[in-house]
Design a protein around this motif. Structure first.
Motif, PDB file in Angstrom:
ATOM      1  N   ILE A   1       0.862  -1.191   0.000  1.00 56.43           N
ATOM      2  CA  ILE A   1       0.000   0.000   0.000  1.00 56.43           C
ATOM      3  C   ILE A   1       0.893   1.234   0.000  1.00 56.43           C
ATOM      4  N   PRO A   2       0.590   2.245  -0.834  1.00 56.73           N
ATOM      5  CA  PRO A   2       1.439   3.440  -0.864  1.00 56.73           C
ATOM      6  C   PRO A   2       1.477   4.163   0.474  1.00 56.73           C
ATOM      7  N   VAL A   3       2.684   4.555   0.902  1.00 61.63           N
ATOM      8  CA  VAL A   3       2.893   5.289   2.155  1.00 61.63           C
ATOM      9  C   VAL A   3       3.414   6.675   1.808  1.00 61.63           C
ATOM     10  N   VAL A   4       2.741   7.702   2.298  1.00 60.36           N
ATOM     11  CA  VAL A   4       3.172   9.080   2.059  1.00 60.36           C
ATOM     12  C   VAL A   4       3.603   9.711   3.378  1.00 60.36           C
ATOM     13  N   CYS A   5       4.678  10.494   3.343  1.00 64.96           N
ATOM     14  CA  CYS A   5       5.232  11.103   4.543  1.00 64.96           C
ATOM     15  C   CYS A   5       4.877  12.581   4.622  1.00 64.96           C
ATOM     16  N   ALA A   6       4.566  13.032   5.843  1.00 66.18           N
ATOM     17  CA  ALA A   6       4.287  14.442   6.092  1.00 66.18           C
ATOM     18  C   ALA A   6       5.028  14.886   7.341  1.00 66.18           C
ATOM     19  N   SER A   7       5.232  16.187   7.472  1.00 68.87           N
ATOM     20  CA  SER A   7       5.995  16.746   8.585  1.00 68.87           C
ATOM     21  C   SER A   7       5.108  17.023   9.790  1.00 68.87           C
ATOM     22  N   SER A   8       5.686  16.839  10.984  1.00 69.30           N
ATOM     23  CA  SER A   8       4.965  17.158  12.215  1.00 69.30           C
ATOM     24  C   SER A   8       5.351  18.533  12.759  1.00 69.30           C
ATOM     25  N   ALA A   9       6.230  19.262  12.063  1.00 69.67           N
ATOM     26  CA  ALA A   9       6.691  20.567  12.549  1.00 69.67           C
ATOM     27  C   ALA A   9       5.523  21.539  12.655  1.00 69.67           C
ATOM     28  N   LEU A  10       5.426  22.218  13.785  1.00 70.54           N
ATOM     29  CA  LEU A  10       4.317  23.142  14.018  1.00 70.54           C
ATOM     30  C   LEU A  10       4.275  24.224  12.952  1.00 70.54           C
ATOM     31  N   GLU A  11       5.434  24.759  12.581  1.00 71.56           N
ATOM     32  CA  GLU A  11       5.475  25.855  11.615  1.00 71.56           C
ATOM     33  C   GLU A  11       5.043  25.430  10.220  1.00 71.56           C
ATOM     34  N   ARG A  12       4.957  24.128   9.956  1.00 69.39           N
ATOM     35  CA  ARG A  12       4.578  23.635   8.635  1.00 69.39           C
ATOM     36  C   ARG A  12       3.144  23.088   8.605  1.00 69.39           C
ATOM     37  N   THR A  13       2.398  23.333   9.673  1.00 72.74           N
ATOM     38  CA  THR A  13       1.050  22.767   9.772  1.00 72.74           C
ATOM     39  C   THR A  13       0.166  23.194   8.606  1.00 72.74           C
ATOM     40  N   ALA A  14       0.176  24.477   8.260  1.00 74.45           N
ATOM     41  CA  ALA A  14      -0.660  24.947   7.144  1.00 74.45           C
ATOM     42  C   ALA A  14      -0.232  24.277   5.840  1.00 74.45           C
TER      43      ALA A  14
END
Length: 373
Positions: free
Chosen positions: A158-171
């Motif tokens: 199944i495809p896995v996509v990564c995202a950042s948990s940094a507060l400044e990058r939430t938007a």
């Protein structure tokens, strides 16, 4: 007779362009229909290639209807972005959390996940649920070097996509995830609100004189004797509030939490103590004689992090940190221009589609039980 013949010939000649026109139209119409039919017959792309926030190239479905979040941080975001697409939990949501989440999420299976060094996920369960996409969230410092997403993708198919948990990058994450899972409009709505409110509260905090910034101890573990220093991914809310974090300790990666002694805390003598509600409550500290001589305890400046439906500070680091900053700013700077009750109502209305009562707001702001069950 000749006149009739001439008139007939002229009538025929006048009719020829009309006949030709009709013939031309009749010839063109099938061609246009044929082109439309060909377009309709062409297969629509069912997959597309994206570059995730770890720099990985991943092929995902063009239409995503189901999502599994491999870490709790992702769940908190998808729960506000498109809760109907969540098909399973890393940890079972608490009864308190379910008061603010769609009721159908209470029946979702608990299949575990990846939380720092702790792994509770069941691969077979993930494969059986067969989500369209798996979302993996991590810190900017670790995402690029983390081989877990590739392992999950290899084992599940199944495809896995990564995202950042940094507060400044939430938007940015809202916009990115919104695009990936087919919720771009909703993602933009939440992203715009988030970055606008964050900029506003940061501006107000920046205007506070340095002399008014309290010295803070962040209490973790069941006895309150563990903490994280300035610059840690676990203390982003404190850092945004520009307080002085008294913890002079080693910064640990992953789950963090450097253990300390009560003697160290006494020597730091913080003016304010913030208790992570997953481990310890303000009353636990206030009623413990070991802490009695610390300035924060003497002054009654001991507080518990709000935690519903997800912790407002950390564990997991999530979208609620915007509320954490606003709330903690009012704790540290009582005269700051923030109507926290109204901010809570506005946030929950937009992000969770819930109209809060005054009683609910009071309950949210006064965490009185441990949030880790």
């Amino acid at each position: 007779m000749k006149r009739k013949i001439v008139a007939l010939i002229m009538a025929c000649m006048l009719a020829l362009p009309l006949v030709a026109g009709c013939s031309s139209n009749n010839e063109q119409q099938p061609a246009e229909n044929k082109e439309e039919q060909q377009q309709q017959a062409e297969p629509q792309a069912t997959e597309r290639e994206i570059t995730d926030m770890a720099g990985r190239t991943v092929t995902i479905p063009t239409e995503v209807n189901s999502v599994y979040c491999a870490v709790p941080t992702g769940e908190a975001m998808v729960a506000t972005l498109s809760p109907d697409k969540i098909i399973g939990w890393v940890n079972e949501p608490t009864a308190a959390a379910m008061e603010y989440l769609p009721e159908e999420l209470a029946s979702m299976p608990v299949i575990g996940g990846w939380m720092g060094q702790q792994v509770t996920a069941n691969m077979e369960d993930i494969i059986t649920l067969d989500p369209d996409v798996i979302i993996y969230v991590g810190t900017d410092g670790t995402l690029g070097n983390d081989d877990v997403p590739d392992q999950i993708q290899k084992e599940t198919g199944i495809p896995v996509v990564c995202a950042s948990s940094a507060l400044e990058r939430t938007a940015e994450v809202y916009r990115t995830l919104g695009d990936w899972i087919g919720e771009a409009e909703r993602g933009e709505e939440l992203a715009t609100y988030y970055e606008t409110k964050l900029a506003d509260v940061v501006k107000k905090i920046d205007a506070i004189p340095d002399s008014e910034r309290p010295r803070v101890y962040y209490a973790e573990n069941s006895d309150g004797l563990a903490t994280d220093p300035t610059g840690s991914s676990h203390t982003e809310v404190l850092d945004y509030c520009k307080v002085t974090n008294v913890a002079d300790v080693e910064m640990k990666s992953g789950q963090g939490r450097t253990e300390v002694s009560i003697e160290q805390v006494i020597s730091w003598n913080p003016e304010l103590i913030l208790c992570h509600s997953g481990f310890v409550l303000a009353d636990d500290i206030m009623e413990n004689p070991q802490w009695a001589d610390i300035q924060a305890v003497k002054d009654g400046e001991v507080y518990t992090t709000p935690a519903v439906p997800f912790n407002w500070f950390d564990r997991p680091p999530n979208v609620m940190r915007l509320m954490g900053i606003q709330w903690f700013a009012t704790v540290c700077y009582p005269d700051i221009d923030i109507d926290i009750e109204q901010e809570v109502k506005d946030f929950y209305k937009l992000f969770y589609r819930v109209d809060l009562s005054d009683t609910q707001v009071t309950s949210l702001l006064n965490q009185d039980q441990l949030s880790f069950e």
